[in-house]
Design a protein around this motif. Structure first.
Motif, PDB file in Angstrom:
ATOM      1  N   LEU A 136      42.419  37.736  40.485  1.00  0.00           N
ATOM      2  CA  LEU A 136      42.369  38.778  39.470  1.00  0.00           C
ATOM      3  C   LEU A 136      41.681  40.006  40.051  1.00  0.00           C
ATOM      4  O   LEU A 136      40.570  39.916  40.566  1.00  0.00           O
ATOM      5  CB  LEU A 136      41.587  38.273  38.254  1.00  0.00           C
ATOM      6  N   LEU A 137      42.351  41.147  39.973  1.00  0.00           N
ATOM      7  CA  LEU A 137      41.782  42.426  40.396  1.00  0.00           C
ATOM      8  C   LEU A 137      41.374  43.194  39.145  1.00  0.00           C
ATOM      9  O   LEU A 137      42.203  43.426  38.263  1.00  0.00           O
ATOM     10  CB  LEU A 137      42.807  43.224  41.199  1.00  0.00           C
ATOM     11  N   VAL A 138      40.098  43.593  39.069  1.00  0.00           N
ATOM     12  CA  VAL A 138      39.579  44.289  37.888  1.00  0.00           C
ATOM     13  C   VAL A 138      39.107  45.678  38.284  1.00  0.00           C
ATOM     14  O   VAL A 138      38.167  45.821  39.071  1.00  0.00           O
ATOM     15  CB  VAL A 138      38.411  43.513  37.248  1.00  0.00           C
ATOM     16  N   HIS A 139      39.766  46.699  37.748  1.00  0.00           N
ATOM     17  CA  HIS A 139      39.314  48.075  37.953  1.00  0.00           C
ATOM     18  C   HIS A 139      38.150  48.373  37.007  1.00  0.00           C
ATOM     19  O   HIS A 139      38.053  47.814  35.915  1.00  0.00           O
ATOM     20  CB  HIS A 139      40.455  49.054  37.697  1.00  0.00           C
ATOM     21  N   ALA A 140      37.256  49.274  37.440  1.00  0.00           N
ATOM     22  CA  ALA A 140      36.063  49.630  36.661  1.00  0.00           C
ATOM     23  C   ALA A 140      35.283  48.373  36.300  1.00  0.00           C
ATOM     24  O   ALA A 140      34.877  48.163  35.150  1.00  0.00           O
ATOM     25  CB  ALA A 140      36.437  50.422  35.414  1.00  0.00           C
ATOM     26  N   ALA A 141      35.047  47.528  37.305  1.00  0.00           N
ATOM     27  CA  ALA A 141      34.473  46.206  37.070  1.00  0.00           C
ATOM     28  C   ALA A 141      33.046  46.253  36.558  1.00  0.00           C
ATOM     29  O   ALA A 141      32.571  45.281  35.957  1.00  0.00           O
ATOM     30  CB  ALA A 141      34.533  45.386  38.354  1.00  0.00           C
ATOM     31  N   ALA A 142      32.334  47.350  36.766  1.00  0.00           N
ATOM     32  CA  ALA A 142      30.954  47.456  36.296  1.00  0.00           C
ATOM     33  C   ALA A 142      30.853  48.107  34.928  1.00  0.00           C
ATOM     34  O   ALA A 142      29.755  48.232  34.383  1.00  0.00           O
ATOM     35  CB  ALA A 142      30.109  48.252  37.301  1.00  0.00           C
ATOM     36  N   GLY A 143      31.976  48.525  34.357  1.00  0.00           N
ATOM     37  CA  GLY A 143      31.974  49.170  33.049  1.00  0.00           C
ATOM     38  C   GLY A 143      32.008  48.168  31.918  1.00  0.00           C
ATOM     39  O   GLY A 143      32.048  46.945  32.129  1.00  0.00           O
ATOM     40  N   GLY A 144      32.000  48.667  30.688  1.00  0.00           N
ATOM     41  CA  GLY A 144      31.969  47.788  29.530  1.00  0.00           C
ATOM     42  C   GLY A 144      33.189  46.894  29.417  1.00  0.00           C
ATOM     43  O   GLY A 144      33.074  45.682  29.215  1.00  0.00           O
ATOM     44  N   VAL A 145      34.382  47.465  29.558  1.00  0.00           N
ATOM     45  CA  VAL A 145      35.621  46.689  29.454  1.00  0.00           C
ATOM     46  C   VAL A 145      35.803  45.821  30.690  1.00  0.00           C
ATOM     47  O   VAL A 145      36.138  44.634  30.596  1.00  0.00           O
ATOM     48  CB  VAL A 145      36.821  47.630  29.260  1.00  0.00           C
ATOM     49  N   GLY A 146      35.577  46.405  31.866  1.00  0.00           N
ATOM     50  CA  GLY A 146      35.777  45.661  33.106  1.00  0.00           C
ATOM     51  C   GLY A 146      34.822  44.505  33.262  1.00  0.00           C
ATOM     52  O   GLY A 146      35.209  43.423  33.735  1.00  0.00           O
ATOM     53  N   SER A 147      33.558  44.688  32.869  1.00  0.00           N
ATOM     54  CA  SER A 147      32.579  43.607  33.018  1.00  0.00           C
ATOM     55  C   SER A 147      32.969  42.386  32.185  1.00  0.00           C
ATOM     56  O   SER A 147      32.759  41.241  32.604  1.00  0.00           O
ATOM     57  CB  SER A 147      31.180  44.098  32.642  1.00  0.00           C
ATOM     58  N   ALA A 148      33.541  42.614  31.005  1.00  0.00           N
ATOM     59  CA  ALA A 148      34.015  41.503  30.183  1.00  0.00           C
ATOM     60  C   ALA A 148      35.153  40.771  30.886  1.00  0.00           C
ATOM     61  O   ALA A 148      35.191  39.530  30.900  1.00  0.00           O
ATOM     62  CB  ALA A 148      34.478  42.022  28.822  1.00  0.00           C
ATOM     63  N   ALA A 149      36.082  41.504  31.495  1.00  0.00           N
ATOM     64  CA  ALA A 149      37.207  40.887  32.200  1.00  0.00           C
ATOM     65  C   ALA A 149      36.728  40.080  33.401  1.00  0.00           C
ATOM     66  O   ALA A 149      37.282  39.013  33.702  1.00  0.00           O
ATOM     67  CB  ALA A 149      38.203  41.956  32.634  1.00  0.00           C
ATOM     68  N   VAL A 150      35.705  40.574  34.089  1.00  0.00           N
ATOM     69  CA  VAL A 150      35.154  39.834  35.231  1.00  0.00           C
ATOM     70  C   VAL A 150      34.635  38.481  34.766  1.00  0.00           C
ATOM     71  O   VAL A 150      34.967  37.427  35.340  1.00  0.00           O
ATOM     72  CB  VAL A 150      34.028  40.635  35.909  1.00  0.00           C
ATOM     73  N   GLN A 151      33.820  38.464  33.726  1.00  0.00           N
ATOM     74  CA  GLN A 151      33.243  37.208  33.247  1.00  0.00           C
ATOM     75  C   GLN A 151      34.323  36.256  32.730  1.00  0.00           C
ATOM     76  O   GLN A 151      34.277  35.048  33.002  1.00  0.00           O
ATOM     77  CB  GLN A 151      32.221  37.493  32.151  1.00  0.00           C
ATOM     78  N   LEU A 152      35.301  36.787  32.015  1.00  0.00           N
ATOM     79  CA  LEU A 152      36.366  35.936  31.482  1.00  0.00           C
ATOM     80  C   LEU A 152      37.274  35.429  32.597  1.00  0.00           C
ATOM     81  O   LEU A 152      37.774  34.299  32.526  1.00  0.00           O
ATOM     82  CB  LEU A 152      37.176  36.710  30.443  1.00  0.00           C
TER      83      LEU A 152
END
Length: 328
Positions: A136-152
């Motif tokens: 999984l590649l997550v853009h803006a991984a440190a932002g509010g939306v991206g950080s949620a996607a990283v954890q999920l």
């Protein structure tokens, strides 16, 4: 009560004004909530600018998700009914859309669990069908939306590659659990993704940015990969080359989470139950970078609009009063 209101469209710091207004009155099927914490989302900035898909009549109060307290003392999370949003001391919300706040999270964390994590869950599981072992590649991984996607993504058993801008955001993305982090300011995203995946590319791309991020995603998505279109924080809506999707055999998948409230509300409840269980296990925990008092809400929305923040900024109406009480 106090409420931040937008009287004309423009930049949040210029058009938001803290007003004294009447406490809202709930209609049939609604609840009055005392706001314990209001999470700031990028759509709040778009609402101020008049660029969101919903344009409430002026004046209106931004704030699309809160943790609140009901009249009988229950702690809940909700999406307030615009034009009376969550950057206020009290809000009304449709009773059917009010969800219990997870006991494992404090008020600020609970306020930040709803839209970003529901978006991530529906995007990764319902739309992209992310599988354990995929990349999984997550853009803006440190932002509010991206950080949620990283954890999920990590919770789903994926290898997560985060993209962030600058050393501080790279550090935050690593601390969130990314297996690899690419600094978009210094690294070539396409080359880095291909190197990290042995030339295959990313199976799923989570893109809340659009613009150049989407262009690079299309160059490093895997065979039968899925690019999830979440939003356009860059301000540029890409025009995908559909012949490229055909030749490389990948999918472009859109997500409008709000439609599930209309089309499949039961799925919202099931998702919340799963998120609550993940929070209880400590698998997901919203990244709250700052809790700000009500008086600082406009500047906080502006910082989110400018893209200078990590994780979530959350307005806590009682914060300043509590601090003054502690000082006494």
């Amino acid at each position: 009560m106090q409420a931040w209101r937008v009287h004309r469209n423009g930049e949040p710091s210029e058009v938001m004004r803290l007003d004294e207004v009447d406490r809202p009155t709930p209609r049939d099927g609604q609840l009055l909530l005392k706001v314990l914490a209001a999470d700031i989302n990028f759509p709040d900035a778009l609402l101020c600018r008049g660029q969101y898909q919903v344009r409430p009549p002026l004046p209106f109060t931004p704030g699309v998700e809160v943790c609140g307290e009901t009249g009988d003392g229950r702690r809940v999370i909700a999406t307030p009914a615009l034009p009376d949003g969550g950057l206020a001391e009290y809000v009304v919300a449709d009773e059917a859309a009010v969800l219990p706040a997870p006991d494992a999270l404090d008020d600020a964390e609970a306020a930040a669990l709803h839209i970003g994590y529901q978006t991530g869950w529906f995007g990764l599981h319902r739309r992209a069908r992310l599988q354990a072992g995929e990349t999984l590649l997550v853009h803006a991984a440190a932002g509010g939306v991206g950080s949620a996607a990283v954890q999920l993504g990590k919770a789903a058993g994926a290898t997560v590659i985060g993209v962030a801008g600058g050393r501080n955001k790279v550090r935050v993305a690593k601390e969130l659990g990314c297996d690899h982090v690419i600094d978009r300011r210094t690294d070539d995203i396409v080359t880095a993704v291909k190197d990290l995946t042995g030339g295959r590319g990313a199976d799923v791309v989570y893109d809340p940015v659009g613009g150049d991020a989407y262009t690079k995603s299309a160059k490093c998505v895997a065979f039968e990969g899925r690019i999830l279109v979440i939003g356009f924080a860059s301000g540029t809506i890409p025009a995908p080359a559909l012949n490229h999707a055909l030749v490389k055999n990948y999918s472009i998948v859109g997500l409008h989470w709000g439609l599930y409230n209309q089309k499949d509300p039961a799925a919202i409840l099931r998702c919340h139950q799963e998120l609550t269980e993940l929070a209880a296990k400590g698998t997901v925990k919203p990244l709250i970078s700052e809790r700000v008092p009500m008086a600082d809400a406009a500047s906080a929305v502006q910082r989110v609009a400018d893209g200078t923040t990590t994780g979530r900024l959350v307005v806590v109406p009682g914060l300043a009063a509590a601090a003054r009480a502690g000082a006494r």
